[in-house]
Design an enzyme around this catalytic site. Structure first.
Site, PDB file in Angstrom:
ATOM      1  N   SER A   1      36.161  44.135  45.705  1.00  8.96           N
ATOM      2  CA  SER A   1      37.109  44.624  46.707  1.00  8.96           C
ATOM      3  C   SER A   1      36.846  46.096  47.003  1.00  8.96           C
ATOM      4  O   SER A   1      36.413  46.852  46.115  1.00  8.96           O
ATOM      5  CB  SER A   1      38.512  44.460  46.121  1.00  8.96           C
ATOM      6  OG  SER A   1      39.458  45.152  46.896  1.00  8.96           O
TER       7      SER A   1
ATOM      8  N   TYR B   1      45.266  45.675  39.236  1.00 10.04           N
ATOM      9  CA  TYR B   1      44.442  44.686  39.947  1.00 10.04           C
ATOM     10  C   TYR B   1      43.070  45.286  40.284  1.00 10.04           C
ATOM     11  O   TYR B   1      42.029  44.713  39.983  1.00 10.04           O
ATOM     12  CB  TYR B   1      45.137  44.210  41.241  1.00 10.04           C
ATOM     13  CG  TYR B   1      44.171  43.554  42.190  1.00 10.04           C
ATOM     14  CD1 TYR B   1      43.659  42.299  41.919  1.00 10.04           C
ATOM     15  CD2 TYR B   1      43.712  44.221  43.337  1.00 10.04           C
ATOM     16  CE1 TYR B   1      42.719  41.708  42.758  1.00 10.04           C
ATOM     17  CE2 TYR B   1      42.788  43.644  44.179  1.00 10.04           C
ATOM     18  CZ  TYR B   1      42.289  42.384  43.887  1.00 10.04           C
ATOM     19  OH  TYR B   1      41.348  41.812  44.718  1.00 10.04           O
TER      20      TYR B   1
ATOM     21  N   LYS C   1      38.879  44.508  39.018  1.00  9.46           N
ATOM     22  CA  LYS C   1      37.678  44.312  39.844  1.00  9.46           C
ATOM     23  C   LYS C   1      36.564  45.262  39.393  1.00  9.46           C
ATOM     24  O   LYS C   1      35.400  44.880  39.304  1.00  9.46           O
ATOM     25  CB  LYS C   1      38.000  44.534  41.324  1.00  9.46           C
ATOM     26  CG  LYS C   1      38.885  43.472  41.923  1.00  9.46           C
ATOM     27  CD  LYS C   1      38.139  42.160  42.107  1.00  9.46           C
ATOM     28  CE  LYS C   1      39.065  40.992  42.270  1.00  9.46           C
ATOM     29  NZ  LYS C   1      38.430  39.683  42.266  1.00  9.46           N
TER      30      LYS C   1
END
Ligand code: NAD
Ligand code: WQD
Length: 339
Positions: A124, A149, A153
């Site tokens: 992302s 979050y 990643k």
């Protein structure tokens, strides 16, 4: 030989599975339906006239995944499975770490044992943290993620880099998505968030269908064209095709490669609202509110690397995406839950 698609019934996964099936690939989906519905599988069949193999399993469950790797002949893995709510990750960081990093570790272990050397991973733009400048290039600094979050990643990216160093035969494409919006032109698959949408486009479509009275615009004092946040919105059908381009690239045995998948163009919240209004002839009432914590002024992708090395170029613009998001929402007012 088949492509194992983890998270293949989710938003981006389902669009990618459609493109894979349409292009003759055999597909095996693994999903635990933690954020998707079985109905997606019927929709994929309606669109493609092909049924992918499906296993309901948790990718972080080693035993369950080991059985699948024993049974199937897997050529490459596309790893979409992951939890993606920024807000939820702040409340439940361990869940996000276990699910996202845990599932990636299980996959890598099994890929090593079964000598599966090709992997495409859903990363992302969030790994760039607070951008120092735009457009963002793949070799720009990463880190300083503003939520757990995003950190998962980045952790997975580091795990993959270490794995690639230890396994010279491994070919890994890390794809850093910008903001996917839109839906398949059939109106049969699309984004189906649980509860109140976190992301902008599903919120707009729920206002359009009358589920929510107005859009809350989070801040109008950013250093951007009109004060609202600027992002790089990429049509999900274009994004899906990026995965097929990445699979082709892996056939060249490039080792570990990283690509941004975006359009290269920034769009503000109000520009997206107006594009939606124009594309669909629907008024979207909005209220300007406080900034949302952790949000940044703007980000958009430098896209020349993906173009030069993958031949990837987006076909659709935000007007197409607004039209397609609305077709999906208006044909499926309750998402996949209409039966
Ligand atoms: P999504 O939630 O629609 O799809 C993810 C799928 O993975 C869901 O079907 C869910 O049920 C499944 N899943 C989650 N954890 C699992 C597990 N442990 N085992 C099996 N299945 C599991 O999300 P999406 O928007 O399609 O995103 C796909 C991937 O792309 C995610 O990894 C996400 O972090 C990443 N990504 C998404 C965006 C975005 O804005 N949508 C942007 C950048 C990156
Ligand atoms: C876009 C713009 C908001 C909702 C998130 C994740 C990122 C990635 C994509 C997975 C911002 C504004 C939003 C609303 C608004 N996901 N907004 N009202 O924050 O760029 O990225 O999804 O990897 O990691 O952080 O996307 O769609 O939430 O917001 O004004 O109701 O819309 O402030 O400027 P974001 P978004």
């Amino acid at each position: 030989m088949a492509i194992l698609v983890t998270g293949g019934t989710g938003y981006i996964g389902s669009h990618t599975v459609v493109d894979l099936l349409d292009n003759g690939y055999d597909v095996i989906i693994v999903d635990n339906f933690s954020n998707s519905k079985p109905e997606v599988l019927n929709r994929i069949y309606t669109i493609t006239n092909r049924r992918p193999k499906f296993y309901r399993a948790d990718v972080s469950d080693y035993e369950a995944m080991a059985e699948i790797f024993e049974k199937e002949y897997i050529e490459a893995v596309i790893h979409f499975a992951g939890l993606k709510s920024v807000a939820e990750s702040v409340e439940k960081p361990e869940l996000y770490f276990d699910n996202n990093v845990g599932s990636s570790k299980v996959l890598l272990k099994l890929m090593e044992i079964h000598r599966v050397s090709n992997l495409v991973f859903s990363s992302s733009a969030t790994v760039y943290g607070v951008p120092q400048h735009v457009p963002l290039k793949e070799d720009d600094q990463v880190g300083g993620c503003t939520n757990p979050y995003g950190q998962t990643k980045l952790d997975i990216e580091y795990l993959l880099k270490d794995f690639a160093k230890a396994h010279p035969e491994a070919n890994i494409a890390i794809l850093r998505y910008f903001n996917p919006i839109g839906a398949h032109q059939s109106g049969l698959i699309g984004e189906d968030p649980n509860g109140i949408p976190n992301n902008l486009m599903p919120y707009i479509t729920q206002v359009a269908i009358g589920k929510r009275p107005h859009l809350n615009v989070y801040g109008s004092d950013y250093k951007t064209i009109d004060g609202t946040g600027v992002r790089d919105y990429i049509h999900v059908v274009d994004l899906a095709r990026g995965h097929l381009c990445a699979l082709k690239k892996l056939e060249e045995k490039p080792g570990l490669v990283i690509y941004n998948l975006g359009t290269g163009k920034g769009t503000s919240v109000l520009q997206l609202v107006h594009a939606f209004e124009q594309a669909n002839n629907i008024k979207i009432p909005y209220v300007i509110c406080e900034r949302r914590p952790g949000d940044i002024d703007e980000n958009y992708a430098e896209v020349s690397k993906a173009y030069e090395q993958l031949g990837f170029k987006t076909k659709y613009d935000i007007v197409d995406a607004c039209r397609d998001s609305w077709r999906w929402q208006s044909n499926n007012p309750n998402g996949y839950d209409q039966y």
